[in-house]
Design an enzyme around this catalytic site. Structure first.
Site, mmCIF file in Angstrom:
data_model
loop_
_atom_site.group_PDB
_atom_site.id
_atom_site.type_symbol
_atom_site.label_atom_id
_atom_site.label_comp_id
_atom_site.label_asym_id
_atom_site.label_seq_id
_atom_site.Cartn_x
_atom_site.Cartn_y
_atom_site.Cartn_z
ATOM 1 N N ASP A 1 -34.714 -23.962 -43.905
ATOM 2 C CA ASP A 1 -33.836 -24.988 -44.473
ATOM 3 C C ASP A 1 -33.229 -24.475 -45.767
ATOM 4 O O ASP A 1 -33.640 -24.861 -46.867
ATOM 5 C CB ASP A 1 -34.617 -26.295 -44.682
ATOM 6 N N LYS B 1 -30.868 -31.561 -33.076
ATOM 7 C CA LYS B 1 -31.152 -32.963 -32.705
ATOM 8 C C LYS B 1 -29.912 -33.668 -32.171
ATOM 9 O O LYS B 1 -29.459 -34.674 -32.726
ATOM 10 C CB LYS B 1 -31.704 -33.737 -33.892
ATOM 11 N N THR C 1 -40.561 -37.485 -38.474
ATOM 12 C CA THR C 1 -41.798 -37.560 -39.269
ATOM 13 C C THR C 1 -41.570 -38.180 -40.644
ATOM 14 O O THR C 1 -42.520 -38.500 -41.350
ATOM 15 C CB THR C 1 -42.438 -36.161 -39.423
ATOM 16 N N ARG D 1 -48.495 -30.272 -44.094
ATOM 17 C CA ARG D 1 -48.735 -29.973 -45.503
ATOM 18 C C ARG D 1 -50.117 -29.348 -45.639
ATOM 19 O O ARG D 1 -51.052 -29.751 -44.964
ATOM 20 C CB ARG D 1 -48.663 -31.265 -46.343
ATOM 21 N N GLN E 1 -41.309 -36.567 -46.328
ATOM 22 C CA GLN E 1 -42.146 -36.650 -45.132
ATOM 23 C C GLN E 1 -43.209 -37.733 -45.307
ATOM 24 O O GLN E 1 -43.797 -37.866 -46.381
ATOM 25 C CB GLN E 1 -42.830 -35.302 -44.858
ATOM 26 N N GLY F 1 -41.761 -25.949 -43.301
ATOM 27 C CA GLY F 1 -40.633 -25.547 -44.126
ATOM 28 C C GLY F 1 -41.054 -25.318 -45.556
ATOM 29 O O GLY F 1 -41.579 -24.270 -45.923
HETATM 30 O O1 C5P Z 1 -40.017 -28.749 -45.391
HETATM 31 P P1 C5P Z 1 -40.707 -29.403 -44.231
HETATM 32 O O2 C5P Z 1 -41.991 -28.705 -43.827
HETATM 33 O O3 C5P Z 1 -40.880 -30.892 -44.418
HETATM 34 O O4 C5P Z 1 -39.686 -29.191 -43.009
HETATM 35 C C1 C5P Z 1 -39.864 -29.796 -41.782
HETATM 36 C C2 C5P Z 1 -38.733 -29.409 -40.892
HETATM 37 O O5 C5P Z 1 -38.946 -30.012 -39.629
HETATM 38 C C3 C5P Z 1 -37.353 -29.830 -41.351
HETATM 39 O O6 C5P Z 1 -36.456 -28.790 -40.995
HETATM 40 C C4 C5P Z 1 -37.046 -31.066 -40.551
HETATM 41 O O7 C5P Z 1 -35.669 -31.191 -40.252
HETATM 42 C C5 C5P Z 1 -37.821 -30.803 -39.269
HETATM 43 N N1 C5P Z 1 -38.231 -31.990 -38.509
HETATM 44 C C6 C5P Z 1 -39.006 -32.990 -39.034
HETATM 45 N N2 C5P Z 1 -39.342 -34.074 -38.269
HETATM 46 C C7 C5P Z 1 -38.930 -34.156 -36.998
HETATM 47 C C8 C5P Z 1 -38.144 -33.128 -36.452
HETATM 48 C C9 C5P Z 1 -37.816 -32.043 -37.250
HETATM 49 O O8 C5P Z 1 -39.429 -32.908 -40.186
HETATM 50 N N3 C5P Z 1 -39.318 -35.174 -36.246
#
Ligand code: C5P
Length: 238
Positions: free
Chosen positions: A17, A68, A119, A180, A192, A212
């Site tokens: 990202d 998506k 999420t 996390r 999140q 991410g």
């Molecule tokens: O930084 P982080 O670990 O929160 O990133 C999570 C990644 O997963 C982001 O790119 C987000 O767009 C993606 N994602 C999400 N929830 C979903 C589908 C995809 O957080 N249900």
């Protein structure tokens, strides 16, 4: 639990990202000794279209393209056609029946994942929309429909992965973001909401975790990856 035979370096999918190809390449280069799976999402794709995707594939890594798709079925089908057969392993669409049916017609050699409930979306958001189900019920319903329609898998939070694996069987591919580090996490301190550790997600039945910021914003991304992989390996061995 019967875990799928997935190489350890593909269990974590690192979410790129970032806003430029240069930054994406930098993250890939820092992580690729340990990780061979990367997620290109809306931000990087908008910045750079397929250039980052092709570069990552040329380096021999796998790509999850997380755009998506959500539109009328024909438009989704045509969009999926633009992505299929270019080497992308996983692509995401929103999980409702007409969209899934349309996307399946055009998936080519990719695996399609239906997003169940984001999420970042929690119980209070459900209430605010006047919905009476729990998030878990909605996730389960959407995952069940996705599987029945022939989708390869779903994106779901770690809180629901266990039930999906238990009640929907081994075939379904479960990919879990909202990861996390640290024991007993309940709050990511960011957008999140439905978060768990990598260890718990895989232990409960997720096939891959998407990570991410905990990796990309770490001073030492490899140290975070190594710690998560150690926990994942331990869970699978138990
Ligand atoms: O930084 P982080 O670990 O929160 O990133 C999570 C990644 O997963 C982001 O790119 C987000 O767009 C993606 N994602 C999400 N929830 C979903 C589908 C995809 O957080 N249900």
């Amino acid at each position: 639990m019967n875990y799928k035979k997935i190489p350890l370096n593909e269990r974590i999918i690192v979410a790129l990202d970032v806003d430029s190809d240069e930054k994406a390449r930098d993250v890939v280069k820092r992580c690729e000794s340990h990780v061979g799976y990367f997620k290109v999402g809306l931000q990087l794709f908008m910045a750079n279209w397929f250039n980052s995707v092709d570069w990552i594939l040329d380096r021999g890594h796998k790509v999850m393209l997380d755009l998506k798709f959500f539109d009328i079925p024909e438009t989704v089908k045509l969009a999926v056609e633009q992505v299929n057969n270019r080497g992308v392993s996983l692509a995401t669409i929103h999980g409702n029946d007409p969209i899934i049916r349309a996307a399946l017609q055009a998936k080519g050699d990719m695996q399609l994942l239906a997003v169940t409930v984001l999420t970042s979306f929690g119980e209070e958001d459900m209430r605010a929309m006047g919905m009476t189900q729990t998030v878990e019920e909605l996730v389960f319903y959407r995952a069940q429909r996705a599987l029945e329609l022939g989708c390869d898998g779903v994106v779901s939070s770690g809180l629901e992965a266990g039930r999906l694996r238990r009640d929907l069987g081994e075939k379904l591919l479960i990919v879990t973001p909202g990861i996390r580090p640290g024991a007993n996490v309940t709050d990511g301190g960011d957008d999140q909401k439905r978060i768990v550790t990598a260890e718990r997600a895989i232990g409960d039945g997720a096939d891959h975790v998407v990570v991410g910021r905990p990796i990309t914003q770490a001073a030492d991304p490899v140290a975070v990856i190594e710690q998560m992989q150690m926990e994942i390996e331990k869970t699978i061995a138990e």
